[in-house]
Design a protein around this motif. Structure first.
Motif, mmCIF file in Angstrom:
data_model
loop_
_atom_site.group_PDB
_atom_site.id
_atom_site.type_symbol
_atom_site.label_atom_id
_atom_site.label_comp_id
_atom_site.label_asym_id
_atom_site.label_seq_id
_atom_site.Cartn_x
_atom_site.Cartn_y
_atom_site.Cartn_z
ATOM 1 N N VAL A 297 -4.594 0.190 -14.526
ATOM 2 C CA VAL A 297 -3.284 0.058 -15.180
ATOM 3 C C VAL A 297 -3.141 1.105 -16.274
ATOM 4 N N SER A 298 -4.187 1.232 -17.100
ATOM 5 C CA SER A 298 -4.150 2.206 -18.187
ATOM 6 C C SER A 298 -4.038 3.632 -17.651
ATOM 7 N N THR A 299 -4.784 3.923 -16.580
ATOM 8 C CA THR A 299 -4.759 5.266 -15.988
ATOM 9 C C THR A 299 -3.372 5.618 -15.479
ATOM 10 N N PHE A 300 -2.760 4.709 -14.759
ATOM 11 C CA PHE A 300 -1.448 4.995 -14.172
ATOM 12 C C PHE A 300 -0.341 4.977 -15.224
ATOM 13 N N ASN A 301 -0.510 4.193 -16.282
ATOM 14 C CA ASN A 301 0.498 4.180 -17.345
ATOM 15 C C ASN A 301 0.527 5.493 -18.125
ATOM 16 N N ARG A 302 -0.594 6.229 -18.108
ATOM 17 C CA ARG A 302 -0.635 7.526 -18.790
ATOM 18 C C ARG A 302 -0.120 8.654 -17.908
ATOM 19 N N LEU A 303 0.189 8.330 -16.675
ATOM 20 C CA LEU A 303 0.554 9.358 -15.703
ATOM 21 C C LEU A 303 2.008 9.777 -15.883
ATOM 22 N N ASP A 304 2.230 11.083 -16.017
ATOM 23 C CA ASP A 304 3.589 11.610 -16.166
ATOM 24 C C ASP A 304 4.131 12.209 -14.879
ATOM 25 N N ASP A 305 3.282 12.293 -13.851
ATOM 26 C CA ASP A 305 3.650 12.985 -12.618
ATOM 27 C C ASP A 305 4.529 12.089 -11.754
ATOM 28 N N ASP A 306 5.830 12.373 -11.726
ATOM 29 C CA ASP A 306 6.755 11.573 -10.926
ATOM 30 C C ASP A 306 6.630 11.861 -9.439
ATOM 31 N N ASP A 307 5.865 12.896 -9.077
ATOM 32 C CA ASP A 307 5.718 13.244 -7.668
ATOM 33 C C ASP A 307 4.755 12.311 -6.934
ATOM 34 N N LYS A 308 4.000 11.509 -7.660
ATOM 35 C CA LYS A 308 3.016 10.618 -7.051
ATOM 36 C C LYS A 308 3.626 9.225 -6.825
ATOM 37 N N HIS A 309 3.544 8.746 -5.605
ATOM 38 C CA HIS A 309 4.000 7.410 -5.243
ATOM 39 C C HIS A 309 2.764 6.528 -5.168
ATOM 40 N N ILE A 310 2.576 5.635 -6.150
ATOM 41 C CA ILE A 310 1.330 4.871 -6.294
ATOM 42 C C ILE A 310 1.573 3.390 -6.038
ATOM 43 N N THR A 311 0.721 2.790 -5.203
ATOM 44 C CA THR A 311 0.791 1.358 -4.915
ATOM 45 C C THR A 311 -0.597 0.753 -5.060
ATOM 46 N N LEU A 312 -0.687 -0.348 -5.801
ATOM 47 C CA LEU A 312 -1.930 -1.106 -5.916
ATOM 48 C C LEU A 312 -1.786 -2.404 -5.147
ATOM 49 N N PHE A 313 -2.884 -2.835 -4.521
ATOM 50 C CA PHE A 313 -2.883 -4.046 -3.703
ATOM 51 C C PHE A 313 -3.815 -5.085 -4.308
ATOM 52 N N ALA A 314 -3.359 -6.336 -4.299
ATOM 53 C CA ALA A 314 -4.178 -7.455 -4.758
ATOM 54 C C ALA A 314 -3.738 -8.691 -3.978
ATOM 55 N N MET A 315 -4.489 -9.771 -4.106
ATOM 56 C CA MET A 315 -4.147 -10.986 -3.369
ATOM 57 C C MET A 315 -3.047 -11.794 -4.043
ATOM 58 N N GLN A 316 -2.730 -11.459 -5.279
ATOM 59 C CA GLN A 316 -1.636 -12.121 -5.989
ATOM 60 C C GLN A 316 -1.063 -11.134 -6.989
ATOM 61 N N PRO A 317 0.178 -11.360 -7.449
ATOM 62 C CA PRO A 317 0.758 -10.443 -8.437
ATOM 63 C C PRO A 317 -0.124 -10.346 -9.678
ATOM 64 N N MET A 318 -0.320 -9.118 -10.141
ATOM 65 C CA MET A 318 -1.187 -8.868 -11.277
ATOM 66 C C MET A 318 -0.384 -8.232 -12.402
ATOM 67 N N GLU A 319 -1.060 -8.055 -13.540
ATOM 68 C CA GLU A 319 -0.436 -7.373 -14.672
ATOM 69 C C GLU A 319 0.081 -6.016 -14.206
ATOM 70 N N GLY A 320 1.353 -5.753 -14.483
ATOM 71 C CA GLY A 320 2.015 -4.569 -13.948
ATOM 72 C C GLY A 320 1.770 -3.310 -14.748
ATOM 73 N N GLY A 321 2.425 -2.257 -14.315
ATOM 74 C CA GLY A 321 2.288 -0.968 -14.971
ATOM 75 C C GLY A 321 3.120 0.067 -14.253
ATOM 76 N N ASN A 322 2.742 1.322 -14.400
ATOM 77 C CA ASN A 322 3.492 2.433 -13.833
ATOM 78 C C ASN A 322 3.079 2.662 -12.371
ATOM 79 N N PHE A 323 3.289 1.632 -11.553
ATOM 80 C CA PHE A 323 2.938 1.690 -10.143
ATOM 81 C C PHE A 323 3.613 0.521 -9.426
ATOM 82 N N ARG A 324 3.600 0.562 -8.110
ATOM 83 C CA ARG A 324 4.124 -0.534 -7.302
ATOM 84 C C ARG A 324 2.982 -1.461 -6.914
ATOM 85 N N GLN A 325 3.318 -2.718 -6.631
ATOM 86 C CA GLN A 325 2.308 -3.682 -6.197
ATOM 87 C C GLN A 325 2.676 -4.265 -4.849
ATOM 88 N N GLN A 326 1.642 -4.557 -4.038
ATOM 89 C CA GLN A 326 1.824 -5.251 -2.775
ATOM 90 C C GLN A 326 0.721 -6.297 -2.625
#
Length: 206
Positions: free
Chosen positions: A155-184
């Motif tokens: 979360v901390s790594t992706f929140n520091r990311l300024d690159d809008d060209d990267k489409h980032i998705t994190l996967f978990a078994m349930q919704p987790m603490e969010g950030g500068n990424f999509r979740q599935q």
């Protein structure tokens, strides 16, 4: 073992990084629970089907793409127990398959272990590499989401990311603490790869 080092990998435009030991554990739990619920044998997850589902959940759409699956695993584990194919060195590492709709998928397996080479450190090292690769546009990560330390670090790594060209998705078994990424939700792709349908579940629940 002959599993690769991150330094020797050619990176694709779309990269999936998965904790192999974690997804294997989740697959096992799903198999046990659904065999009890549906009263039938649940086969191992089809790794090719699961990889394509993860790519679709990560936003990949029809086209002539190249997508990379990187499986991180403990060096003491030579294979997945609840997927097919399963052997890291002989069946997965360096192999590829093609889908008519989504293009080519390349598999790399990386063995981890030891203080300087633990799985979380390798995952973060790979992220550091591909986040700086302009060629990499889409990143999908399946960490051990039950490990709160690695999740907070991601979360901390992706929140520091300024690159809008990267489409980032994190996967978990349930919704987790969010950030500068999509979740599935990870479970949906695993269920599909095991041939478990919502219709079958609904029928059993009546």
């Amino acid at each position: 073992m002959n599993s690769q080092s991150p330094d020797n990998i050619h990176w694709s435009e779309n990269v999936i990084i998965a904790d192999g030991d974690y997804i294997d554990s989740v697959a096992f739990n799903l198999i046990v629970n659904f065999e009890r619920m549906l009263d039938r044998r649940i086969p191992p997850a089809d790794l090719s089907r699961w990889t394509m589902d993860i790519a679709l959940d990560g936003g990949l759409r029809e086209g002539k793409h190249e997508t990379q699956l990187v499986l991180l695993h403990d060096k003491g584990k030579q294979s997945l127990d609840n997927f097919a194919p399963k052997a890291y060195d002989s069946e997965l590492n360096g192999k590829a398959f093609r889908d008519d709709r989504l293009g080519e998928f390349i598999v790399n397996a990386i063995a981890t272990g030891g203080e300087a080479n633990d799985k979380e450190s390798v995952l973060l090292d790979i992220l550091g590499i591909i986040l700086n690769h302009k060629e990499v546009k889409r990143i999908m990560v399946i960490p051990d989401s039950e490990n709160s330390d690695i999740w907070r670090t991601l979360v901390s790594t992706f929140n520091r990311l300024d690159d809008d060209d990267k489409h980032i998705t994190l996967f978990a078994m349930q919704p987790m603490e969010g950030g500068n990424f999509r979740q599935q939700i990870l479970g949906y792709s695993l269920m599909n790869a095991m041939g478990i349908t919502q219709k079958e579940i609904d029928e059993k629940m009546k």
